[in-house]
Design an enzyme around this catalytic site. Structure first.
Site, mmCIF file in Angstrom:
data_model
loop_
_atom_site.group_PDB
_atom_site.id
_atom_site.type_symbol
_atom_site.label_atom_id
_atom_site.label_comp_id
_atom_site.label_asym_id
_atom_site.label_seq_id
_atom_site.Cartn_x
_atom_site.Cartn_y
_atom_site.Cartn_z
ATOM 1 N N PHE A 86 11.426 20.324 -12.207
ATOM 2 C CA PHE A 86 10.362 21.304 -12.451
ATOM 3 C C PHE A 86 10.804 22.642 -11.882
ATOM 4 O O PHE A 86 11.148 22.737 -10.710
ATOM 5 C CB PHE A 86 9.039 20.874 -11.808
ATOM 6 C CG PHE A 86 7.917 21.814 -12.148
ATOM 7 C CD1 PHE A 86 7.247 21.705 -13.363
ATOM 8 C CD2 PHE A 86 7.563 22.839 -11.284
ATOM 9 C CE1 PHE A 86 6.229 22.602 -13.698
ATOM 10 C CE2 PHE A 86 6.550 23.738 -11.616
ATOM 11 C CZ PHE A 86 5.879 23.610 -12.826
ATOM 12 N N ASP A 134 16.985 25.182 -6.400
ATOM 13 C CA ASP A 134 15.571 25.551 -6.413
ATOM 14 C C ASP A 134 14.901 24.921 -5.189
ATOM 15 O O ASP A 134 14.662 23.717 -5.161
ATOM 16 C CB ASP A 134 14.941 25.039 -7.718
ATOM 17 C CG ASP A 134 13.440 25.319 -7.806
ATOM 18 O OD1 ASP A 134 12.833 25.677 -6.772
ATOM 19 O OD2 ASP A 134 12.873 25.165 -8.906
ATOM 20 N N LYS A 152 6.732 28.861 -2.548
ATOM 21 C CA LYS A 152 5.502 28.233 -2.040
ATOM 22 C C LYS A 152 5.123 28.526 -0.576
ATOM 23 O O LYS A 152 4.141 29.193 -0.321
ATOM 24 C CB LYS A 152 5.561 26.730 -2.294
ATOM 25 C CG LYS A 152 5.447 26.387 -3.789
ATOM 26 C CD LYS A 152 5.223 24.914 -4.011
ATOM 27 C CE LYS A 152 4.760 24.606 -5.417
ATOM 28 N NZ LYS A 152 5.820 24.389 -6.398
HETATM 29 C C1 LIG Z 1 6.053 24.904 -7.757
HETATM 30 C C2 LIG Z 1 7.471 24.950 -8.163
HETATM 31 C C3 LIG Z 1 7.952 25.976 -8.999
HETATM 32 C C4 LIG Z 1 7.049 27.004 -9.627
HETATM 33 O O1 LIG Z 1 6.440 27.810 -8.684
HETATM 34 P P1 LIG Z 1 5.202 28.754 -9.131
HETATM 35 O O2 LIG Z 1 4.936 29.565 -7.903
HETATM 36 O O3 LIG Z 1 4.094 27.842 -9.509
HETATM 37 O O4 LIG Z 1 5.677 29.557 -10.261
HETATM 38 C C5 LIG Z 1 9.303 26.008 -9.274
HETATM 39 N N1 LIG Z 1 10.151 25.080 -8.765
HETATM 40 C C6 LIG Z 1 9.722 24.086 -7.954
HETATM 41 C C7 LIG Z 1 10.702 23.112 -7.413
HETATM 42 C C8 LIG Z 1 8.374 23.979 -7.638
HETATM 43 O O5 LIG Z 1 7.947 22.978 -6.874
#
Ligand SMILES: *Cc1c(COP(=O)(O)O)cnc(C)c1O
Length: 401
Positions: A140, A225, A254
């Protein structure tokens, strides 16, 4: 009191786009530490932390003071001007990492979007463009068009065709699949250290080390990421530090400003120099308020030893959950690191269990119908963790009898 919640639900159903479905029927008025308080006067232990966002808890003194002091002075002025907090925060992140330079935006998706643009431009500006991006199935990476295409789950992107081209997916933790697909036309490989959104699935050290080696062999960039795993959640500032690798680009969001929207992309000088003035930007990114908040979060994590706490409480959870697993037979697997924990159930009862926990005053997340996710504030105490474990075990036991 009851009216307040009913009104909130009515307004949501009438005016807000239905992208979240039926939400959990509660509205919070305020929070303190790891607890949230509702319009109905109920108290909840927050074991999801706004999905790994409320890193220093609710109502944190250092964070709320930094935000209110900065808000009174200057909230925003645009990056047309020098922003002292922006430079200070960039330095703090550089000093904690492999990176030489930082770019700020407002979310995880935007940070990954920036990373994708940077990687493509890195090769384009050398006059040897490379289109190919490799990401993992079940990953994700966010909801913007490129980030959602990088996301290796059809359910997130199938209705938005045509999607940006060049993205290919490989099974996670499969080294030979990666070896087979990465070649000298590959722009970048983008991976999470723990796949948070598809069930808290960690990669092996061998896998991420192989990814590093394969990228280096083919001159491709490795993007990690860390939007969910970063900022101390797994016990180190970045989760990849525990895997003995160094990426070319890393992204954060986050937990970085404890709830104030921010995203960050970090990279080395060799890659950062790709972007020339005008190539990328953001109106809000790294504004005085968001960067003041993030500076306070980093200071709080240092001063209160919260990365250590994430390890200690994470280990405690693991030990206690293993006991619950033995006692109830209702847990198939316990995964994760530090305070990012996935509990896979033997039965497809995650949604019901989440509801039952809510009724008992505990907030958790569910992924699919089998996984309970915990991503609590990094300040969580042993006592708080223990109160959850008792309630959780009681629910699993009554289900089995
Ligand atoms: C939550 C998340 C995102 C997206 O972040 P947003 O602030 O919702 O755009 C991208 N990568 C990972 C691994 C995430 O957990």
């Amino acid at each position: 009191m009851e009216k307040q919640l009913e009104w909130a639900i009515h307004m949501d159903k009438t005016y807000y786009m239905n992208v979240f479905g039926d939400r959990i029927p509660v509205a919070f008025t305020h929070g303190r530490g790891s607890y949230l308080y509702s319009t109905e006067g109920d108290k909840y232990l927050d074991l999801l932390g706004g999905i790994a966002v409320n890193s220093v808890g609710h109502g944190n003194a250092r964070l709320t003071k930094a935000i209110s002091v900065q808000a009174k002075k200057l909230i925003h002025c645009s990056s047309l001007y020098y922003i002292p907090n922006q430079g200070e925060l960039a330095r703090a992140l550089v000093e904690k990492s492999f990176a030489d330079k930082v770019f700020f935006c407002n979310s995880g998706a935007e940070a990954n979007e920036a990373a994708i643009k940077l990687a493509r431009a890195f090769f384009a500006k050398k006059g040897a463009p490379r289109a190919k991006f490799i990401t993992a199935l079940k990953s994700f990476h966010g909801r913007t068009l490129a980030a959602v295409t990088a996301t290796g789950q059809e359910k997130y992107n199938k209705d938005f065709a045509p999607l940006p081209g060049g993205f290919f997916y490989v099974p996670y933790n499969d080294i030979s699949a990666l070896e087979a697909v990465v070649d000298d036309t590959t722009c970048a490989v983008m991976l999470e250290v723990i796949q948070g959104e598809s069930g808290v699935i960690p990669c092996t050290a061998e896998y991420i080390q192989a990814a590093r080696r394969i990228c280096t062999e083919h001159g491709a960039l490795l993007i990690i990421d860390e939007v969910q795993t970063g900022v101390g959640r797994t016990g180190t500032f970045f989760a990849f530090e525990q895997m003995n690798i160094v990426p070319d680009i890393a992204t954060l969001a986050k937990g970085l400003a404890g709830g104030v929207p921010i995203g960050a992309m970090l990279t080395t000088d060799a890659v950062a120099t790709t972007f020339a003035p005008g190539d990328h930007g953001s109106t809000f990114g790294g504004n005085p308020l968001a960067t003041a908040a993030a500076l306070a979060v980093l200071e709080e994590i240092d001063k209160k030893n919260l990365m250590k706490n994430a390890t200690v409480i994470g280990d405690y959870f693991k030990k206690k959950l293993e006991k619950v697993q033995k006692n109830t037979g209702a847990i198939a697997a316990i995964r994760g690191k530090g305070l990012l924990i996935g509990i896979e159930l033997t039965e497809p009862s995650a949604v019901l269990l989440k509801q039952q926990l809510f009724e008992k005053g505990f907030l958790v997340g569910s992924i699919g119908d089998k996984v309970i996710r915990l991503a609590p504030p990094l300040i969580l105490t042993k006592h708080e963790a223990s109160s959850f474990i008792s309630a959780f075990e009681a629910l699993l036991s009554t289900k089995n009898t």
